[in-house]
Design a protein around this motif. Structure first.
Motif, short mmCIF file in Angstrom:
data_model
loop_
_atom_site.label_atom_id
_atom_site.label_comp_id
_atom_site.label_asym_id
_atom_site.label_seq_id
_atom_site.Cartn_x
_atom_site.Cartn_y
_atom_site.Cartn_z
N SER A 22 -32.74 -8.38 -21.32
CA SER A 22 -32.92 -7.29 -20.50
C SER A 22 -33.33 -6.08 -21.40
CB SER A 22 -31.60 -7.13 -19.50
OG SER A 22 -30.52 -6.56 -20.49
N ALA A 23 -33.63 -5.10 -20.89
CA ALA A 23 -34.01 -3.95 -21.61
C ALA A 23 -32.49 -3.07 -21.98
CB ALA A 23 -34.86 -2.99 -20.63
N GLY A 24 -31.71 -3.38 -21.30
CA GLY A 24 -30.37 -2.99 -21.89
C GLY A 24 -29.73 -3.71 -22.95
N ALA A 25 -30.24 -5.23 -22.89
CA ALA A 25 -29.66 -6.03 -24.23
C ALA A 25 -30.52 -5.61 -25.50
CB ALA A 25 -29.83 -7.47 -23.82
N GLY A 27 -32.05 -2.84 -25.91
CA GLY A 27 -31.85 -1.41 -26.38
C GLY A 27 -30.47 -1.48 -27.36
N ARG A 28 -29.27 -2.28 -26.91
CA ARG A 28 -28.12 -2.39 -27.59
C ARG A 28 -28.38 -3.09 -28.93
NH1 ARG A 28 -26.39 -3.70 -22.34
NH2 ARG A 28 -26.34 -5.98 -22.82
N ARG A 29 -29.38 -4.01 -28.96
CA ARG A 29 -29.62 -4.75 -30.15
C ARG A 29 -30.43 -3.94 -30.95
NH1 ARG A 29 -32.61 -10.71 -30.37
NH2 ARG A 29 -30.79 -11.05 -29.08
N SER A 33 -31.24 3.32 -26.10
CA SER A 33 -30.79 3.50 -24.64
C SER A 33 -31.77 2.58 -23.76
CB SER A 33 -31.04 4.92 -24.04
OG SER A 33 -32.36 5.08 -23.61
N GLN A 34 -31.22 1.99 -22.54
CA GLN A 34 -31.60 1.20 -21.72
C GLN A 34 -33.11 1.80 -21.32
OE1 GLN A 34 -31.95 1.64 -17.98
NE2 GLN A 34 -33.02 -0.52 -18.01
N PRO A 35 -33.06 2.99 -20.75
CA PRO A 35 -34.60 3.43 -20.32
C PRO A 35 -35.42 3.48 -21.24
CG PRO A 35 -32.65 4.89 -19.62
CD PRO A 35 -31.97 4.02 -20.62
N ALA A 37 -35.92 1.30 -24.09
CA ALA A 37 -36.15 0.17 -24.39
C ALA A 37 -37.22 -0.37 -23.19
CB ALA A 37 -34.86 -1.06 -24.46
N TRP A 38 -36.62 -0.15 -22.00
CA TRP A 38 -37.37 -0.45 -20.75
C TRP A 38 -38.86 0.27 -20.98
CZ3 TRP A 38 -39.93 2.14 -16.84
CH2 TRP A 38 -40.51 1.38 -15.97
#
Length: 151
Positions: A22-25, A27-29, A33-35, A37-38
């Motif tokens: 996911s974009a969240g994953a 972003g964390r890696r 941020s999730q947005p 990365a998305w």
């Protein structure tokens, strides 16, 4: 050609290994941020760098223990159109890939079969009856190793 930075390349490497991230994953890696990365993943989709996601099936587990690469040379006499050949070969479910190539053969096909007897049936009843099919060379896959691409 789209310009890719190191983060774009890292995203592509990660998604090539696991397209379900996911974009969240992501972003964390990679410290985003999730947005953010998305937006990067969306841009890569929009620019055509990422064309889709595929499911990688284990053919042996599904009962297809033989993979054969075929070189197919079209017969010159019939003057069949490439479109007719391609349309007919795409209708054969055991043919996984069709590559129109330059070289000794006109096409390279990746064909899966349950066993050699099944492959012989596919070859005789389906491949050799294709419009314009001429000379065919078969190479049976012994083992396969996936190597990462140039990203």
């Amino acid at each position: 050609m789209i310009r890719l930075d190191d983060t774009d390349r890292a995203f592509l490497r990660a998604l090539a290994e696991d397209a379900t991230l996911s974009a969240g994953a992501l972003g964390r890696r990679f410290g985003l941020s999730q947005p953010a990365a998305w937006r990067r993943v969306k841009r890569l989709h929009d620019e055509g760098v990422i064309r889709g996601r595929r499911l990688d099936l284990d053919h042996e587990a599904l009962g297809f223990g033989v993979t054969v690469f075929l070189g197919v040379k079209l017969a010159a006499k019939g003057r069949v159109s490439l479109e007719d050949f391609e349309r007919a070969v795409r209708a054969i479910p055991e043919v996984q890939l069709v590559h129109h190539v330059l070289g000794l053969y006109d096409y390279r096909l990746r064909v899966v079969a349950r066993d050699l007897a099944d492959f012989e049936r596919i070859l005789r009843r389906r491949i050799m009856t294709l419009p314009g099919a001429g000379e065919v060379e078969a190479n049976v896959l012994l083992s396969e190793e996936r190597r990462p691409g140039p990203i």
